[in-house]
Design a protein around this motif. Sequence first.
Motif, short mmCIF file in Angstrom:
data_model
loop_
_atom_site.label_atom_id
_atom_site.label_comp_id
_atom_site.label_asym_id
_atom_site.label_seq_id
_atom_site.Cartn_x
_atom_site.Cartn_y
_atom_site.Cartn_z
N ALA A 289 0.83 -1.21 0.00
CA ALA A 289 0.00 0.00 0.00
C ALA A 289 0.87 1.25 0.00
CB ALA A 289 -0.95 0.00 1.20
N THR A 290 2.00 1.19 0.70
CA THR A 290 2.91 2.33 0.74
C THR A 290 3.53 2.59 -0.62
OG1 THR A 290 3.43 1.77 3.03
CG2 THR A 290 4.94 3.29 1.92
N ILE A 291 4.03 1.53 -1.27
CA ILE A 291 4.60 1.69 -2.62
C ILE A 291 3.53 2.20 -3.57
CG2 ILE A 291 5.60 0.48 -4.59
CD1 ILE A 291 6.90 -1.48 -2.59
N PHE A 292 2.35 1.65 -3.45
CA PHE A 292 1.27 2.04 -4.36
C PHE A 292 0.95 3.53 -4.21
CE2 PHE A 292 -2.83 2.42 -6.32
CZ PHE A 292 -2.79 1.49 -7.35
N GLU A 293 0.75 3.95 -2.98
CA GLU A 293 0.31 5.33 -2.72
C GLU A 293 1.45 6.33 -2.95
OE1 GLU A 293 -2.68 6.28 -2.17
OE2 GLU A 293 -2.26 8.41 -1.76
N GLU A 294 2.60 6.04 -2.34
CA GLU A 294 3.68 7.04 -2.38
C GLU A 294 4.36 7.10 -3.75
OE1 GLU A 294 6.37 6.84 0.96
OE2 GLU A 294 4.71 6.69 2.38
N HIS A 295 4.62 5.94 -4.33
CA HIS A 295 5.36 5.93 -5.59
C HIS A 295 4.46 5.89 -6.82
CE1 HIS A 295 8.94 4.14 -8.06
NE2 HIS A 295 8.38 5.18 -8.61
N LEU A 296 3.60 4.87 -6.90
CA LEU A 296 2.83 4.70 -8.13
C LEU A 296 1.84 5.84 -8.35
CD1 LEU A 296 2.20 0.86 -8.02
CD2 LEU A 296 4.11 2.12 -9.02
N VAL A 297 1.24 6.31 -7.27
CA VAL A 297 0.26 7.39 -7.40
C VAL A 297 0.93 8.76 -7.30
CG1 VAL A 297 -1.84 8.44 -6.46
CG2 VAL A 297 -1.59 5.93 -6.49
N ASN A 298 1.80 8.94 -6.29
CA ASN A 298 2.35 10.27 -6.04
C ASN A 298 3.77 10.49 -6.56
OD1 ASN A 298 0.02 11.32 -4.78
ND2 ASN A 298 0.54 10.21 -2.89
N GLY A 299 4.37 9.45 -7.13
CA GLY A 299 5.63 9.63 -7.84
C GLY A 299 6.89 9.71 -7.00
N LYS A 300 6.79 9.36 -5.72
CA LYS A 300 7.96 9.46 -4.84
C LYS A 300 8.40 8.06 -4.41
CE LYS A 300 9.44 12.18 -0.82
NZ LYS A 300 10.44 11.19 -0.48
N PRO A 301 9.52 7.55 -4.94
CA PRO A 301 9.96 6.21 -4.55
C PRO A 301 10.12 6.08 -3.03
CG PRO A 301 11.19 6.96 -6.46
CD PRO A 301 10.38 8.14 -5.98
N VAL A 302 9.89 4.88 -2.52
CA VAL A 302 9.94 4.63 -1.08
C VAL A 302 11.37 4.18 -0.73
CG1 VAL A 302 8.90 3.36 0.83
CG2 VAL A 302 7.53 3.91 -1.19
N GLU A 303 12.15 5.14 -0.25
CA GLU A 303 13.59 4.92 -0.05
C GLU A 303 13.91 3.68 0.79
OE1 GLU A 303 16.17 6.63 -1.28
OE2 GLU A 303 14.95 8.12 -2.37
N ARG A 304 13.17 3.50 1.88
CA ARG A 304 13.51 2.43 2.82
C ARG A 304 13.30 1.03 2.24
NH1 ARG A 304 8.95 0.07 5.07
NH2 ARG A 304 7.03 1.24 4.75
N LEU A 305 12.59 0.94 1.13
CA LEU A 305 12.32 -0.38 0.54
C LEU A 305 13.14 -0.65 -0.72
CD1 LEU A 305 8.43 -0.42 0.96
CD2 LEU A 305 10.11 -1.66 2.34
N LEU A 306 13.98 0.32 -1.10
CA LEU A 306 14.76 0.14 -2.33
C LEU A 306 15.67 -1.08 -2.26
CD1 LEU A 306 15.85 3.81 -3.17
CD2 LEU A 306 13.94 2.50 -4.14
N MET A 307 15.81 -1.75 -3.37
CA MET A 307 16.77 -2.84 -3.50
C MET A 307 18.17 -2.30 -3.24
SD MET A 307 17.29 -6.06 -4.71
CE MET A 307 15.76 -6.50 -5.55
N SER A 308 19.00 -3.07 -2.53
CA SER A 308 20.39 -2.66 -2.29
C SER A 308 21.09 -2.35 -3.61
CB SER A 308 21.11 -3.81 -1.57
OG SER A 308 22.49 -3.71 -1.76
N ARG A 309 21.92 -1.30 -3.61
CA ARG A 309 22.61 -0.90 -4.84
C ARG A 309 23.61 -1.96 -5.30
NH1 ARG A 309 24.26 5.36 -4.71
NH2 ARG A 309 24.91 4.72 -6.79
N GLU A 310 23.91 -2.90 -4.42
CA GLU A 310 24.78 -4.01 -4.82
C GLU A 310 24.09 -4.88 -5.89
OE1 GLU A 310 26.50 -8.03 -2.57
OE2 GLU A 310 25.62 -6.38 -1.43
N PHE A 311 22.76 -4.84 -5.88
CA PHE A 311 22.00 -5.74 -6.75
C PHE A 311 21.30 -5.03 -7.90
CE2 PHE A 311 22.33 -7.87 -2.68
CZ PHE A 311 22.81 -9.10 -3.07
N TRP A 312 21.15 -3.70 -7.78
CA TRP A 312 20.44 -2.96 -8.85
C TRP A 312 20.88 -1.52 -8.76
CZ3 TRP A 312 17.37 -4.41 -12.84
CH2 TRP A 312 16.59 -3.43 -13.47
N ASP A 313 21.66 -1.08 -9.71
CA ASP A 313 22.19 0.28 -9.64
C ASP A 313 22.39 0.86 -11.03
OD1 ASP A 313 23.17 2.57 -8.51
OD2 ASP A 313 25.21 1.82 -8.38
#
Lengths: 108, 108
Positions: free
Chosen positions: B84-108
């Motif tokens: 729900a947080t990803i949906f509301e904050e990122h998908l609807v409001n366009g602000k990625p959810v920093e605390r849930l980002l994949m580690s940069r070791e795996f996706w950068d």
Amino acid sequence: MPKPERHVFVCLQNRPEGHPRPACGQKNCTAVAEEFFFNLQQSQLFDKVQVTTTGCLGPCSEGPSVLVYPEGVMYGRVRKEDVATIFEEHLVNGKPVERLLMSREFWD
Amino acid sequence: MPKPERHVFVCLQNRPEGHPRPACGQKNCTAVAEEFFFNLQQSQLFDKVQVTTTGCLGPCSEGPSVLVYPEGVMYGRVRKEDVATIFEEHLVNGKPVERLLMSREFWD
């Protein structure tokens, strides 16, 4: 693992025979996906291009559907024979293949 | 069918028990995908957001993996409770959810 410059998504959705909605699975999409993986393997451009299979992408009547991000460019009725062109012209060289674009009625 | 403003891809890859590579399918990714579809249905934002399930997205050890385009933002270890947080904050409001980002070791 680097984020790719271009990420191609290939629909593999299937539906049972007689289902009212068509499916890419009835239109040789598996061969299309395999051809993208083959082109990636041959090119060794693993840092630049990523290929991922998907469930339904939406415009089922126009499949096989192939979607490229970050541009959000959708191709329709893609045949195995079209894949090398999409791979080389769009995924590697950045120029979408106009003649294979999904009709704007279905993706715009 | 309009092109969505944001398109979220949810890995549903499974692997047999004992396979040397982990899989999102062993980590409750189906519930994550269902929660995205539920949020979409509740919000009725079909013109703005699209949800698609996928095969392997790559960083299997960090799954469930969730990828959002056109930004190319990848989330890792996503739980149903995070959706729900990803949906509301990122998908609807366009602000990625920093605390849930994949580690940069795996996706950068």
